[in-house]
Design a protein around this motif. Structure first.
Motif, PDB file in Angstrom:
ATOM      1  N   ASN A 275      -5.503   3.037  -1.983  1.00  0.00           N
ATOM      2  CA  ASN A 275      -5.453   1.912  -1.570  1.00  0.00           C
ATOM      3  C   ASN A 275      -6.813   0.484  -1.523  1.00  0.00           C
ATOM      4  OD1 ASN A 275      -2.708   2.914  -0.871  1.00  0.00           O
ATOM      5  ND2 ASN A 275      -3.038   3.036   1.227  1.00  0.00           N
TER       6      ASN A 275
ATOM      7  N   PHE B 102       0.962  -0.884   0.205  1.00  0.00           N
ATOM      8  CA  PHE B 102      -0.059  -0.281   0.251  1.00  0.00           C
ATOM      9  C   PHE B 102       0.858   1.587   0.067  1.00  0.00           C
ATOM     10  CE2 PHE B 102      -3.264  -1.842   2.585  1.00  0.00           C
ATOM     11  CZ  PHE B 102      -4.460  -2.496   1.168  1.00  0.00           C
TER      12      PHE B 102
ATOM     13  N   TRP C 181      -2.191   1.869  -9.198  1.00  0.00           N
ATOM     14  CA  TRP C 181      -2.833   2.874  -7.610  1.00  0.00           C
ATOM     15  C   TRP C 181      -2.783   3.455  -8.467  1.00  0.00           C
ATOM     16  CZ3 TRP C 181      -1.786   6.992  -5.211  1.00  0.00           C
ATOM     17  CH2 TRP C 181      -2.561   7.212  -4.046  1.00  0.00           C
TER      18      TRP C 181
END
Length: 106
Positions: A88, A6, A37
């Motif tokens: 995330n 993350f 992401w």
């Protein structure tokens, strides 16, 4: 997905006074986000309230530049942290559905 995958917020550089009209608020991340992401970030940015931003946030390396439409307030830091956590979660879910999308129950 382990936490190390993350992206985490490690700090903020908040413009003081009227500087928010000229300078972005910087959200410092613990790493340069991966492409997956970044793609989810771009999708989720549309969910941020228009009243909060002058223009869409941008990712530059390990920082997110947030162009504020109003003077920064304390609650904004929490809102930005929650936004990063949402990206995330969405990235994790998206990657999980891609990994398991082709499998069948047989």
């Amino acid at each position: 997905m382990p936490l190390r995958h993350f992206v985490h917020v490690v700090g903020f550089q908040v413009p003081v006074g009227d500087a928010f009209l000229r300078e972005p608020m910087l959200v410092m991340l613990d790493r340069v986000p991966r492409e997956a992401w970044r793609a989810v970030f771009q999708l989720c940015v549309e969910e941020l309230p228009d009243s909060l931003l002058r223009e869409p946030p941008r990712i530059e390396g390990a920082e997110v530049q947030v162009f504020l439409a109003q003077a920064p307030q304390r609650a904004l830091v929490g809102e930005v942290r929650r936004f990063v956590e949402r990206v995330n979660r969405m990235t994790f879910l998206r990657e999980g559905s891609t990994l398991h999308g082709g499998r069948t129950g047989s």
